[in-house]
Each structure stands twice: as structure tokens, then as C-alpha cells.
Write a protein that holds these residues in place. Structure first.
Motif, PDB file in Angstrom:
ATOM      1  N   VAL A  58       0.841  -1.202   0.000  1.00 51.11           N
ATOM      2  CA  VAL A  58       0.000   0.000   0.000  1.00 51.11           C
ATOM      3  C   VAL A  58       0.876   1.252   0.000  1.00 51.11           C
ATOM      4  N   ASP A  59       1.888   1.259   0.851  1.00 52.99           N
ATOM      5  CA  ASP A  59       2.813   2.401   0.883  1.00 52.99           C
ATOM      6  C   ASP A  59       3.551   2.544  -0.443  1.00 52.99           C
ATOM      7  N   LEU A  60       4.014   1.425  -0.990  1.00 44.93           N
ATOM      8  CA  LEU A  60       4.742   1.482  -2.257  1.00 44.93           C
ATOM      9  C   LEU A  60       3.840   1.947  -3.397  1.00 44.93           C
ATOM     10  N   MET A  61       2.598   1.493  -3.420  1.00 49.52           N
ATOM     11  CA  MET A  61       1.673   1.898  -4.475  1.00 49.52           C
ATOM     12  C   MET A  61       1.331   3.379  -4.398  1.00 49.52           C
ATOM     13  N   THR A  62       1.338   3.927  -3.202  1.00 52.81           N
ATOM     14  CA  THR A  62       1.097   5.361  -3.064  1.00 52.81           C
ATOM     15  C   THR A  62       2.182   6.152  -3.782  1.00 52.81           C
ATOM     16  N   GLY A  63       3.435   5.754  -3.566  1.00 52.33           N
ATOM     17  CA  GLY A  63       4.545   6.418  -4.234  1.00 52.33           C
ATOM     18  C   GLY A  63       4.573   6.148  -5.726  1.00 52.33           C
ATOM     19  N   PHE A  64       4.266   4.916  -6.110  1.00 50.21           N
ATOM     20  CA  PHE A  64       4.268   4.569  -7.528  1.00 50.21           C
ATOM     21  C   PHE A  64       3.190   5.341  -8.283  1.00 50.21           C
ATOM     22  N   SER A  65       2.000   5.430  -7.713  1.00 46.69           N
ATOM     23  CA  SER A  65       0.909   6.184  -8.346  1.00 46.69           C
ATOM     24  C   SER A  65       1.309   7.636  -8.554  1.00 46.69           C
ATOM     25  N   ALA A  66       1.918   8.219  -7.519  1.00 41.70           N
ATOM     26  CA  ALA A  66       2.331   9.625  -7.605  1.00 41.70           C
ATOM     27  C   ALA A  66       3.335   9.844  -8.722  1.00 41.70           C
ATOM     28  N   SER A  67       4.189   8.849  -8.979  1.00 35.77           N
ATOM     29  CA  SER A  67       5.183   9.002 -10.040  1.00 35.77           C
ATOM     30  C   SER A  67       4.536   9.102 -11.415  1.00 35.77           C
ATOM     31  N   LEU A  68       3.302   8.626 -11.529  1.00 36.11           N
ATOM     32  CA  LEU A  68       2.559   8.686 -12.789  1.00 36.11           C
ATOM     33  C   LEU A  68       1.554   9.835 -12.802  1.00 36.11           C
ATOM     34  N   GLY A  69       1.567  10.658 -11.751  1.00 37.42           N
ATOM     35  CA  GLY A  69       0.589  11.725 -11.659  1.00 37.42           C
ATOM     36  C   GLY A  69      -0.818  11.198 -11.467  1.00 37.42           C
ATOM     37  N   ALA A  70      -0.935  10.050 -10.785  1.00 38.93           N
ATOM     38  CA  ALA A  70      -2.231   9.389 -10.618  1.00 38.93           C
ATOM     39  C   ALA A  70      -2.511   9.157  -9.137  1.00 38.93           C
ATOM     40  N   LYS A  71      -3.764   8.928  -8.820  1.00 35.84           N
ATOM     41  CA  LYS A  71      -4.140   8.553  -7.461  1.00 35.84           C
ATOM     42  C   LYS A  71      -4.457   7.063  -7.438  1.00 35.84           C
ATOM     43  N   PRO A  72      -4.153   6.373  -6.332  1.00 36.46           N
ATOM     44  CA  PRO A  72      -4.454   4.943  -6.260  1.00 36.46           C
ATOM     45  C   PRO A  72      -5.940   4.694  -6.035  1.00 36.46           C
ATOM     46  N   GLU A  73      -6.486   3.737  -6.765  1.00 36.97           N
ATOM     47  CA  GLU A  73      -7.881   3.312  -6.593  1.00 36.97           C
ATOM     48  C   GLU A  73      -7.869   1.812  -6.327  1.00 36.97           C
ATOM     49  N   TRP A  74      -8.252   1.416  -5.120  1.00 44.71           N
ATOM     50  CA  TRP A  74      -8.130   0.026  -4.700  1.00 44.71           C
ATOM     51  C   TRP A  74      -9.343  -0.785  -5.143  1.00 44.71           C
ATOM     52  N   VAL A  75      -9.072  -1.935  -5.765  1.00 41.89           N
ATOM     53  CA  VAL A  75     -10.105  -2.846  -6.240  1.00 41.89           C
ATOM     54  C   VAL A  75     -10.017  -4.118  -5.409  1.00 41.89           C
ATOM     55  N   LYS A  76     -10.941  -4.303  -4.494  1.00 41.31           N
ATOM     56  CA  LYS A  76     -10.918  -5.471  -3.599  1.00 41.31           C
ATOM     57  C   LYS A  76     -11.248  -6.736  -4.388  1.00 41.31           C
ATOM     58  N   THR A  77     -10.443  -7.767  -4.183  1.00 39.41           N
ATOM     59  CA  THR A  77     -10.665  -9.035  -4.863  1.00 39.41           C
ATOM     60  C   THR A  77     -10.332 -10.169  -3.903  1.00 39.41           C
ATOM     61  N   THR A  78     -10.215 -11.372  -4.399  1.00 40.80           N
ATOM     62  CA  THR A  78      -9.814 -12.538  -3.610  1.00 40.80           C
ATOM     63  C   THR A  78      -8.608 -13.166  -4.286  1.00 40.80           C
ATOM     64  N   TRP A  79      -7.939 -14.074  -3.579  1.00 42.40           N
ATOM     65  CA  TRP A  79      -6.786 -14.743  -4.187  1.00 42.40           C
ATOM     66  C   TRP A  79      -7.206 -15.575  -5.387  1.00 42.40           C
ATOM     67  N   ALA A  80      -8.374 -16.196  -5.326  1.00 42.04           N
ATOM     68  CA  ALA A  80      -8.847 -16.997  -6.458  1.00 42.04           C
ATOM     69  C   ALA A  80      -9.159 -16.135  -7.670  1.00 42.04           C
ATOM     70  N   ASN A  81      -9.574 -14.882  -7.444  1.00 41.96           N
ATOM     71  CA  ASN A  81      -9.974 -14.002  -8.546  1.00 41.96           C
ATOM     72  C   ASN A  81      -8.920 -12.964  -8.920  1.00 41.96           C
ATOM     73  N   LEU A  82      -7.786 -12.959  -8.233  1.00 40.09           N
ATOM     74  CA  LEU A  82      -6.772 -11.930  -8.465  1.00 40.09           C
ATOM     75  C   LEU A  82      -6.292 -11.929  -9.915  1.00 40.09           C
ATOM     76  N   LEU A  83      -5.878 -13.068 -10.415  1.00 39.77           N
ATOM     77  CA  LEU A  83      -5.390 -13.159 -11.794  1.00 39.77           C
ATOM     78  C   LEU A  83      -6.520 -12.972 -12.806  1.00 39.77           C
ATOM     79  N   PRO A  84      -7.685 -13.610 -12.618  1.00 38.59           N
ATOM     80  CA  PRO A  84      -8.791 -13.355 -13.557  1.00 38.59           C
ATOM     81  C   PRO A  84      -9.208 -11.891 -13.617  1.00 38.59           C
ATOM     82  N   ASP A  85      -9.229 -11.204 -12.480  1.00 42.92           N
ATOM     83  CA  ASP A  85      -9.610  -9.790 -12.481  1.00 42.92           C
ATOM     84  C   ASP A  85      -8.586  -8.944 -13.229  1.00 42.92           C
ATOM     85  N   LEU A  86      -7.297  -9.242 -13.034  1.00 41.38           N
ATOM     86  CA  LEU A  86      -6.253  -8.518 -13.766  1.00 41.38           C
ATOM     87  C   LEU A  86      -6.375  -8.786 -15.263  1.00 41.38           C
TER      88      LEU A  86
END
Length: 267
Positions: free
Chosen positions: A71-99
Motif C-alpha cells: 500500500v505504501d509502495l503503491m502510493t509512491g508509484f501512483s504519484a510518479s505517474l501523476g495518478a491517485k491509487p484506486e483500490w479494487v478489492k478481490t480474492t486470491w482466487a480471482n486476483l489473476l482473472p480480475d487482472l
């Protein structure tokens, strides 16, 4: 704890050199179209898939907010792109299918690098070595020092669905009693309540949970049962986006910010 954090592996991908054969020059490659790198900057939003149940990487609190290493790393990574992080809640079974379905631009939260996942997605450069480690009641640590010691009919092995923990349990334990438990965050309570004996997960989680759950002990986290690496999962074939992610990780590591984030959560 320090012995574990000092063993964290930081592996970053260097730029590959193109090899030309024959006398004629190869035609120039066409530019990548539709990269997430461009789309995220245009939308000013980075959509991040995460199960949010895996301390210390990504955990959703009761107020709905997320916290942890990724979460901390994504905050910095998003900022490097001029973007805000938007969290999409998923499950381990659906993580790859959702991506794969395009519901998010990147998947994080303690994702283990596996060849099965690699067939359908890209991975960032691995940012941590984090092998499979048992956690059990402290009084029973001496009983569960190896896969063979755990794989007995009298041992109750518990695991969460859809990820590398389930795969490890089903592959390695043929005699032990296996129990699939739907919620990763309550698995540790099942062991404390003596409804299960052993859970095999990544060393970082085992160490974190032994601090949070008195009575539980990580078993030899500096000598895991299986080698493992953690990385972020990215859309397949998006070379431009992967290259940017890897370069950002490299600069964070070289500048010390990456290690400071790790130390904040793992010390």
C-alpha cells in the motif's frame, strides 16, 4: 527479526541488449499501442487489485482503508505517474482473472511469483525473497520442523484458497488432514483455538502474525520449506508498463526509500 530482513532479496531487471544477425538491419519495431503506462497517466488513476487480507503487504482495515508494504509502495508509484491509487478489492482466487479481465492495472498484496501465473501475466522484478514457512502453536514448534514431520495423518493442516498456499499444501501434504479455510485473516485464530495445527505461508506473514497472535510461532523463517519470491503482477504483453514499473522499483531501492518502507513494516 533483523536476520530475516537482512536476507530479503532485491532483484531488478537490467535492460536487455538486442542481438542482430545477418548483414541486413532488422526493421524497427512498431511502437506499443494501448499501454497501461499511457492509460493511467491520461486517467490520472491507477486501479490496484488486492485481496487485502495479507499482513504485512496489504490489509483492509475496518474503516475500509488499506495499509501495508504494498500500500505504501503503491502510493509512491501512483504519484510518479501523476495518478491517485484506486483500490479494487478481490480474492486470491480471482486476483489473476480480475487482472486479465482489465478490472485493474496492477495486482499487489504479497503475490508469489509462480510459473502458472507467469503463463497469463507479467511480473515486476522480484522485490523480496520470501519462502514458505510453517506457523503453529509455540508449544508444538519442535513437532513441525519439516514437510515430512507435518505430513502425518494426525496433523491438521489449514490453508486459504486460490493462491500459492493452497498449491503448496495440496502438493506436499498427502497424509495430513487438509482443511480449506475461506478467510485468511482468521486462519491464525483456528490454530490458537486448537481446531488446526499448522498453516504454511510466506515467512514475512508468519513473522508478522507471531507478533500479533501471542502463542503462535513462525518455524525457522530464515530456513523456509520452499524458496519463494514476491513481486507485483502486471498485464501480459505490456512491455512498456513493465519496464516503467521495474525502473521505478530499481530507483526506489537504490535511493533507500524501498528499504525504509520494508523496515517500517518488518522490523
Amino acid at each position: 527479526m533483523r536476520s530475516f530482513t537482512s536476507s530479503i532479496g532485491l532483484t531488478f531487471i537490467a535492460a536487455a541488449a538486442a542481438v542482430l544477425s545477418g548483414c541486413a538491419m532488422a526493421p524497427a519495431a512498431a511502437p506499443v499501442a494501448g499501454s497501461h503506462l499511457d492509460a493511467v497517466q491520461k486517467a490520472a488513476v491507477l486501479r490496484i487489485c488486492t485481496p487485502g487480507d495479507y499482513k504485512p503487504f496489504s490489509f483492509q482495515k475496518t474503516d475500509g482503508a488499506f495499509e501495508g508494504i504494498d500500500v505504501d509502495l503503491m502510493t509512491g508509484f501512483s504519484a510518479s505517474l501523476g495518478a491517485k491509487p484506486e483500490w479494487v478489492k478481490t480474492t486470491w482466487a480471482n486476483l489473476l482473472p480480475d487482472l486479465s479481465a482489465g478490472k485493474c492495472d496492477i495486482a499487489v498484496g504479497g503475490v508469489s511469483v509462480t510459473t502458472d501465473r507467469q503463463k497469463r501475466a507479467f511480473f515486476s522484478a522480484p522485490y523480496m525473497v520470501n519462502g514458505k514457512t510453517p506457523i503453529a502453536r509455540c508449544a508444538d514448534v519442535s513437532k513441525y520442523q519439516s514437510v515430512a514431520a507435518i505430513d502425518k495423518p494426525s496433523v491438521r493442516v489449514i490453508f486459504n484458497p486460490g493462491g500459492s498456499n493452497e498449491r503448496f499444501a495440496r502438493t506436499n501434504f498427502k497424509q495430513a488432514k487438509l482443511t480449506l479455510h475461506g478467510e485468511n485473516v482468521t486462519i491464525f485464530d483456528e490454530i490458537l483455538a486448537n481446531r488446526a495445527d499448522v498453516f504454511v505461508t510466506e515467512a514475512a506473514e508468519a513473522i508478522t502474525q507471531q507478533k500479533l497472535k501471542p502463542g503462535l510461532c513462525a518455524i525457522n523463517p530464515d530456513k523456509p520449506l520452499q524458496y519463494g519470491e514476491m513481486a507485483w503482477m502486471l498485464p501480459r504483453d505490456d512491455v512498456a508498463f513493465k519496464s516503467y514499473v521495474d525502473q521505478w522499483l530499481h530507483l526506489q531501492q537504490a535511493g533507500g526509500d524501498f528499504q525504509r518502507t520494508m523496515d517500517r513494516w518488518l522490523k
